[in-house]
Design an enzyme around this catalytic site. Structure first.
Site, mmCIF file in Angstrom:
data_model
loop_
_atom_site.group_PDB
_atom_site.id
_atom_site.type_symbol
_atom_site.label_atom_id
_atom_site.label_comp_id
_atom_site.label_asym_id
_atom_site.label_seq_id
_atom_site.Cartn_x
_atom_site.Cartn_y
_atom_site.Cartn_z
ATOM 1 N N ASP A 2 16.373 62.841 18.314
ATOM 2 C CA ASP A 2 17.737 62.853 18.843
ATOM 3 C C ASP A 2 18.392 61.478 18.721
ATOM 4 O O ASP A 2 17.717 60.454 18.833
ATOM 5 C CB ASP A 2 17.686 63.291 20.319
ATOM 6 C CG ASP A 2 19.033 63.782 20.799
ATOM 7 O OD1 ASP A 2 19.923 64.012 19.957
ATOM 8 O OD2 ASP A 2 19.193 63.932 22.018
ATOM 9 N N ASN A 50 21.447 74.577 17.370
ATOM 10 C CA ASN A 50 22.201 73.639 16.518
ATOM 11 C C ASN A 50 23.203 74.340 15.588
ATOM 12 O O ASN A 50 24.089 73.684 15.026
ATOM 13 C CB ASN A 50 21.261 72.757 15.690
ATOM 14 C CG ASN A 50 20.578 71.673 16.492
ATOM 15 O OD1 ASN A 50 19.475 71.227 16.170
ATOM 16 N ND2 ASN A 50 21.221 71.205 17.555
ATOM 17 N N ARG A 53 27.055 73.708 15.938
ATOM 18 C CA ARG A 53 27.768 72.526 15.447
ATOM 19 C C ARG A 53 28.758 72.921 14.352
ATOM 20 O O ARG A 53 28.774 74.054 13.917
ATOM 21 C CB ARG A 53 26.743 71.527 14.920
ATOM 22 C CG ARG A 53 25.863 71.063 16.064
ATOM 23 C CD ARG A 53 24.925 69.983 15.662
ATOM 24 N NE ARG A 53 24.217 69.535 16.857
ATOM 25 C CZ ARG A 53 23.590 68.388 16.954
ATOM 26 N NH1 ARG A 53 23.560 67.557 15.933
ATOM 27 N NH2 ARG A 53 22.983 68.058 18.075
ATOM 28 N N ARG A 170 10.913 62.005 23.585
ATOM 29 C CA ARG A 170 12.313 62.319 23.292
ATOM 30 C C ARG A 170 13.095 61.019 23.174
ATOM 31 O O ARG A 170 13.120 60.214 24.107
ATOM 32 C CB ARG A 170 12.941 63.195 24.365
ATOM 33 C CG ARG A 170 14.409 63.413 24.014
ATOM 34 C CD ARG A 170 15.029 64.595 24.603
ATOM 35 N NE ARG A 170 16.360 64.762 24.019
ATOM 36 C CZ ARG A 170 17.025 65.893 24.038
ATOM 37 N NH1 ARG A 170 16.498 66.946 24.575
ATOM 38 N NH2 ARG A 170 18.211 65.967 23.499
HETATM 39 C C1 FPP Z 1 19.582 65.364 16.512
HETATM 40 O O1 FPP Z 1 20.480 64.248 16.662
HETATM 41 C C2 FPP Z 1 19.106 65.455 15.129
HETATM 42 C C3 FPP Z 1 19.222 66.564 14.338
HETATM 43 C C4 FPP Z 1 19.869 67.801 14.798
HETATM 44 C C5 FPP Z 1 18.747 66.552 12.922
HETATM 45 C C6 FPP Z 1 17.437 65.864 12.649
HETATM 46 C C7 FPP Z 1 17.181 65.817 11.199
HETATM 47 C C8 FPP Z 1 16.708 64.756 10.508
HETATM 48 C C9 FPP Z 1 16.325 63.484 11.147
HETATM 49 C C10 FPP Z 1 16.574 64.864 9.011
HETATM 50 C C11 FPP Z 1 15.128 64.851 8.547
HETATM 51 C C12 FPP Z 1 14.591 66.196 8.436
HETATM 52 C C13 FPP Z 1 13.311 66.583 8.154
HETATM 53 C C14 FPP Z 1 13.007 68.018 7.915
HETATM 54 C C15 FPP Z 1 12.182 65.678 8.068
HETATM 55 P P1 FPP Z 1 21.952 64.530 17.199
HETATM 56 O O2 FPP Z 1 22.793 64.977 16.040
HETATM 57 O O3 FPP Z 1 21.898 65.504 18.322
HETATM 58 O O4 FPP Z 1 22.413 63.132 17.688
HETATM 59 P P2 FPP Z 1 23.443 62.846 18.899
HETATM 60 O O5 FPP Z 1 22.787 63.413 20.134
HETATM 61 O O6 FPP Z 1 23.551 61.351 18.924
HETATM 62 O O7 FPP Z 1 24.722 63.514 18.554
#
Ligand code: FPP
Length: 223
Positions: A2, A50, A53, A170
Site C-alpha cells: 500500500d 480494487n 478504482r 502493512r
Molecule cells: C496499493 O497502493 C497498491 C496496488 C493496488 C497495486 C500494487 C501493485 C504493484 C506494486 C505492482 C507490482 C505487481 C506485481 C504482480 C508484482 P494504493 O494505490 O492503494 O496507494 P494509496 O493508498 O497511496 O492510494
C-alpha cells in the site's frame, strides 16, 4: 503493497507512476527472503475491491501485471522462487491468466522461496468460493456435514497448500486488514509501518522479520 498512489502524488505524478515504482521494489523483497529467514512470502497486488478504482487505473494495473510477469519471470525463476497466484481468476483478462499459469508451471520445481501473489483476491470472496465448493462436495456425498471442521475447511481455500502467515506487514500507515487472508491470519503477528510501499527496502524488511523473532506467540494459550 500500500501507498503507491500517495507516493506518486507526493511527487506530483499520476498514480500509475507509483504502481510502477512499487513494482520495482518487489524483486528486492523476494531476494531478501533467504536472508530474512522467510520461506513463504505473499504479496497483495490487487484486491476484489480494487475494481472500484477508475478505469484508467485498473487498466493500467492489469497492463503492469502483464508486463511485470513478462519482464521478471526469468529472473524470479533463476533466483529459485516458486510462484503461485491466489484470488479469483474468472474476472481476469485471458492473456494475463495465461501468463500467470505459465509462470506457475515454469517455477513449479523451485523451493528457495515460495512467492504467492494475491491478484483479484479478497478474503471474504475466497471464503465464499471455498464454501460453494465445499457445499458441492457435501451435496455430492464426498464430504459429510460432520466432517466440515477447522481442519478440512482450509483445504478449499486458495491457500490450501500454504502455511498460515506468521507476520503480516502493512505499509503506508493504515492500520487495517483490508480483506487480506482473513481466515489464515487469525493468529498472525502484525506490523503496521508508515513507509510507503515504493520506499520499502530490503533493510527494513529484514529488520521487521528479525523483530518478529522476538515476539511471544501464545495462540490464545499460556506461555
Ligand atoms: C496499493 O497502493 C497498491 C496496488 C493496488 C497495486 C500494487 C501493485 C504493484 C506494486 C505492482 C507490482 C505487481 C506485481 C504482480 C508484482 P494504493 O494505490 O492503494 O496507494 P494509496 O493508498 O497511496 O492510494
Amino acid at each position: 503493497m500500500d501507498g503507491n498512489g500517495r507516493w506518486a502524488s507526493q511527487r506530483g505524478r499520476p498514480r500509475l507512476f507509483g504502481h510502477h515504482a512499487g513494482g520495482k521494489r518487489v524483486r528486492e523483497v523476494i531476494e531478501a527472503c533467504p536472508d530474512a529467514g522467510v520461506e513463504y512470502l505473499t504479496i497483495f497486488a490487487f484486491s476484489t475491491e480494487n475494481w472500484k478504482r477508475t478505469q484508467v487505473e485498473v487498466a493500467g494495473l492489469m497492463s503492469l501485471f502483464r508486463r511485470y510477469i513478462l519482464k521478471e519471470a526469468r529472473e524470479v525463476h533463476n533466483f529459485g522462487a516458486r510462484v503461485r497466484f491466489i484470488g479469483d481468476r474468472v474476472q481476469l483478462d485471458r492473456k494475463l491468466v495465461a501468463l500467470m499459469d505459465e509462470l506457475e508451471t515454469l517455477t513449479e520445481n523451485n523451493t528457495r522461496v515460495h512467492l504467492t501473489v494475491a491478484l483479484n483476491y479478497g478474503g471474504r470472496d475466497e471464503v465464499a468460493r471455498a464454501t460453494k465448493r465445499l457445499a458441492e462436495d457435501v451435496a455430492a456425498g464426498k464430504l459429510k456435514p460432520d466432517e466440515v471442521t477447522e481442519e478440512t475447511l482450509p483445504n478449499y481455500l486458495d491457500t490450501c497448500v500454504l502455511p498460515d502467515p506468521d507476520l503480516v506487514i502493512r505499509t503506508s500507515g493504515e492500520a487495517r486488514i483490508s480483506n487480506f487472508l482473513l481466515w489464515q491470519s487469525a493468529y498472525a503477528e502484525y506490523e503496521f509501518i508508515d513507509t510507503l510501499w515504493p520506499d520499502f527496502k530490503r533493510d527494513e524488511f529484514i529488520r521487521l522479520c528479525q523483530s518478529y523473532g522476538n515476539r511471544d506467540r501464545r495462540y490464545g494459550g499460556l506461555k
